[in-house]
Design a protein around this motif. Sequence first.
Motif, mmCIF file in Angstrom:
data_model
loop_
_atom_site.group_PDB
_atom_site.id
_atom_site.type_symbol
_atom_site.label_atom_id
_atom_site.label_comp_id
_atom_site.label_asym_id
_atom_site.label_seq_id
_atom_site.Cartn_x
_atom_site.Cartn_y
_atom_site.Cartn_z
ATOM 1 N N PHE A 6 0.858 -1.185 0.000
ATOM 2 C CA PHE A 6 0.000 0.000 0.000
ATOM 3 C C PHE A 6 0.893 1.233 0.000
ATOM 4 O O PHE A 6 1.728 1.392 0.885
ATOM 5 C CB PHE A 6 -0.873 0.032 1.256
ATOM 6 C CG PHE A 6 -1.850 -1.100 1.368
ATOM 7 C CD1 PHE A 6 -3.163 -0.942 0.957
ATOM 8 C CD2 PHE A 6 -1.465 -2.318 1.914
ATOM 9 C CE1 PHE A 6 -4.071 -1.979 1.077
ATOM 10 C CE2 PHE A 6 -2.371 -3.368 2.039
ATOM 11 C CZ PHE A 6 -3.675 -3.199 1.624
ATOM 12 N N LYS A 7 0.678 2.118 -0.978
ATOM 13 C CA LYS A 7 1.475 3.345 -1.072
ATOM 14 C C LYS A 7 0.694 4.520 -0.495
ATOM 15 O O LYS A 7 -0.499 4.670 -0.764
ATOM 16 C CB LYS A 7 1.776 3.675 -2.528
ATOM 17 C CG LYS A 7 2.788 2.812 -3.180
ATOM 18 C CD LYS A 7 2.994 3.336 -4.585
ATOM 19 C CE LYS A 7 4.157 2.703 -5.263
ATOM 20 N NZ LYS A 7 4.367 3.286 -6.593
ATOM 21 N N SER A 8 1.397 5.352 0.252
ATOM 22 C CA SER A 8 0.789 6.565 0.771
ATOM 23 C C SER A 8 1.828 7.675 0.845
ATOM 24 O O SER A 8 2.972 7.423 1.207
ATOM 25 C CB SER A 8 0.214 6.325 2.166
ATOM 26 O OG SER A 8 -0.408 7.486 2.655
ATOM 27 N N GLU A 9 1.397 8.872 0.530
ATOM 28 C CA GLU A 9 2.275 10.031 0.702
ATOM 29 C C GLU A 9 2.266 10.369 2.192
ATOM 30 O O GLU A 9 1.206 10.632 2.761
ATOM 31 C CB GLU A 9 1.776 11.199 -0.136
ATOM 32 C CG GLU A 9 1.821 10.914 -1.623
ATOM 33 C CD GLU A 9 1.231 12.024 -2.471
ATOM 34 O OE1 GLU A 9 1.055 13.137 -1.954
ATOM 35 O OE2 GLU A 9 0.947 11.748 -3.642
ATOM 36 N N PHE A 50 2.807 -4.426 2.861
ATOM 37 C CA PHE A 50 3.811 -3.447 3.256
ATOM 38 C C PHE A 50 3.189 -2.062 3.179
ATOM 39 O O PHE A 50 2.384 -1.781 2.295
ATOM 40 C CB PHE A 50 5.028 -3.506 2.326
ATOM 41 C CG PHE A 50 5.852 -4.749 2.471
ATOM 42 C CD1 PHE A 50 6.394 -5.101 3.693
ATOM 43 C CD2 PHE A 50 6.099 -5.562 1.376
ATOM 44 C CE1 PHE A 50 7.163 -6.241 3.828
ATOM 45 C CE2 PHE A 50 6.870 -6.700 1.494
ATOM 46 C CZ PHE A 50 7.408 -7.044 2.730
ATOM 47 N N PHE A 51 3.586 -1.193 4.092
ATOM 48 C CA PHE A 51 3.175 0.214 4.087
ATOM 49 C C PHE A 51 4.356 0.994 3.526
ATOM 50 O O PHE A 51 5.438 0.986 4.113
ATOM 51 C CB PHE A 51 2.831 0.671 5.510
ATOM 52 C CG PHE A 51 2.133 1.992 5.580
ATOM 53 C CD1 PHE A 51 0.759 2.050 5.753
ATOM 54 C CD2 PHE A 51 2.839 3.186 5.484
ATOM 55 C CE1 PHE A 51 0.097 3.278 5.829
ATOM 56 C CE2 PHE A 51 2.199 4.405 5.553
ATOM 57 C CZ PHE A 51 0.824 4.456 5.731
ATOM 58 N N TYR A 52 4.126 1.658 2.405
ATOM 59 C CA TYR A 52 5.189 2.336 1.666
ATOM 60 C C TYR A 52 4.953 3.836 1.650
ATOM 61 O O TYR A 52 3.872 4.295 1.269
ATOM 62 C CB TYR A 52 5.225 1.801 0.226
ATOM 63 C CG TYR A 52 6.222 2.469 -0.677
ATOM 64 C CD1 TYR A 52 7.558 2.094 -0.658
ATOM 65 C CD2 TYR A 52 5.829 3.461 -1.571
ATOM 66 C CE1 TYR A 52 8.483 2.702 -1.505
ATOM 67 C CE2 TYR A 52 6.742 4.071 -2.413
ATOM 68 C CZ TYR A 52 8.063 3.690 -2.380
ATOM 69 O OH TYR A 52 8.969 4.290 -3.216
ATOM 70 N N HIS A 53 5.956 4.604 2.063
ATOM 71 C CA HIS A 53 5.904 6.066 1.967
ATOM 72 C C HIS A 53 6.367 6.466 0.576
ATOM 73 O O HIS A 53 7.536 6.293 0.237
ATOM 74 C CB HIS A 53 6.815 6.712 3.017
ATOM 75 C CG HIS A 53 6.214 6.779 4.371
ATOM 76 N ND1 HIS A 53 6.959 6.991 5.500
ATOM 77 C CD2 HIS A 53 4.928 6.669 4.810
ATOM 78 C CE1 HIS A 53 6.170 7.011 6.563
ATOM 79 N NE2 HIS A 53 4.938 6.816 6.163
ATOM 80 N N SER A 54 5.449 7.003 -0.224
ATOM 81 C CA SER A 54 5.802 7.440 -1.576
ATOM 82 C C SER A 54 6.120 8.933 -1.570
ATOM 83 O O SER A 54 5.784 9.646 -0.627
ATOM 84 C CB SER A 54 4.659 7.137 -2.549
ATOM 85 O OG SER A 54 3.502 7.855 -2.196
ATOM 86 N N ASN A 55 6.752 9.381 -2.604
ATOM 87 C CA ASN A 55 7.136 10.780 -2.828
ATOM 88 C C ASN A 55 8.132 11.301 -1.790
ATOM 89 O O ASN A 55 9.172 11.790 -2.149
ATOM 90 C CB ASN A 55 5.921 11.702 -2.903
ATOM 91 C CG ASN A 55 5.069 11.411 -4.111
ATOM 92 O OD1 ASN A 55 5.525 10.827 -5.081
ATOM 93 N ND2 ASN A 55 3.814 11.785 -4.057
ATOM 94 N N ILE A 56 7.802 11.242 -0.524
ATOM 95 C CA ILE A 56 8.707 11.685 0.540
ATOM 96 C C ILE A 56 9.226 10.430 1.239
ATOM 97 O O ILE A 56 8.444 9.670 1.796
ATOM 98 C CB ILE A 56 7.992 12.592 1.566
ATOM 99 C CG1 ILE A 56 7.396 13.813 0.860
ATOM 100 C CG2 ILE A 56 8.939 12.998 2.679
ATOM 101 C CD1 ILE A 56 6.437 14.606 1.722
ATOM 102 N N GLY A 57 10.513 10.211 1.191
ATOM 103 C CA GLY A 57 11.086 9.032 1.818
ATOM 104 C C GLY A 57 11.272 7.881 0.852
ATOM 105 O O GLY A 57 12.315 7.265 0.805
ATOM 106 N N PRO A 95 13.760 0.818 7.674
ATOM 107 C CA PRO A 95 13.052 1.019 6.401
ATOM 108 C C PRO A 95 13.862 0.481 5.219
ATOM 109 O O PRO A 95 15.098 0.496 5.237
ATOM 110 C CB PRO A 95 12.908 2.540 6.303
ATOM 111 C CG PRO A 95 13.000 3.021 7.710
ATOM 112 C CD PRO A 95 13.967 2.081 8.389
ATOM 113 N N VAL A 96 13.147 0.001 4.209
ATOM 114 C CA VAL A 96 13.761 -0.476 2.970
ATOM 115 C C VAL A 96 13.430 0.548 1.889
ATOM 116 O O VAL A 96 12.261 0.748 1.551
ATOM 117 C CB VAL A 96 13.238 -1.873 2.586
ATOM 118 C CG1 VAL A 96 13.835 -2.319 1.255
ATOM 119 C CG2 VAL A 96 13.537 -2.886 3.683
ATOM 120 N N THR A 97 14.456 1.189 1.365
ATOM 121 C CA THR A 97 14.248 2.260 0.391
ATOM 122 C C THR A 97 13.955 1.705 -1.005
ATOM 123 O O THR A 97 14.341 0.577 -1.340
ATOM 124 C CB THR A 97 15.479 3.176 0.302
ATOM 125 O OG1 THR A 97 16.563 2.436 -0.270
ATOM 126 C CG2 THR A 97 15.857 3.740 1.665
#
Length: 139
Positions: A6-9, A50-57, A95-97
């Motif tokens: 799941f992607k979230s800003e 997985f919870f993914y931080h998109s755009n920032i991070g 975190p895994v980039t």
Amino acid sequence: MAKWLFKSEPDVWSWDMQVAKGDVGEEWHGVRNYQARNNMRAMKIGDQGFFYHSNIGKEIVGIVEVCAESHPDSTTDDPRWDCVDIRAVRPLARPVTLAEVKDDPRLQEMALVKSMRLSVQPVTEEEWRMICELGGIEP
């Protein structure tokens, strides 16, 4: 159980905000892509993602669990759009980039690499194991 991402800003909805919702979880609303919606329609209670931080991070920061199956998205009256509810399970130890994922030859077929724009993606069992390993946790 199936695995997802799941992607979230993070300036809109962050891991910390997800954690703060506790066991009740939160609707994963606002998705307006048919493929992502169909992925959510396929989800079952107990599926993890997985919870993914998109755009920032641009990093995978935690693991979530589906706690309510597909239902109408409360942010629209349009019946085409559904969502699931998810709750935080645990953070990754580290975190895994996105750069790490792209640099790992074992993960070159992962949707995160090949379908960058898709906000809700499937993850294979092997990809799940590798990301957990990179993130310092047991799968």
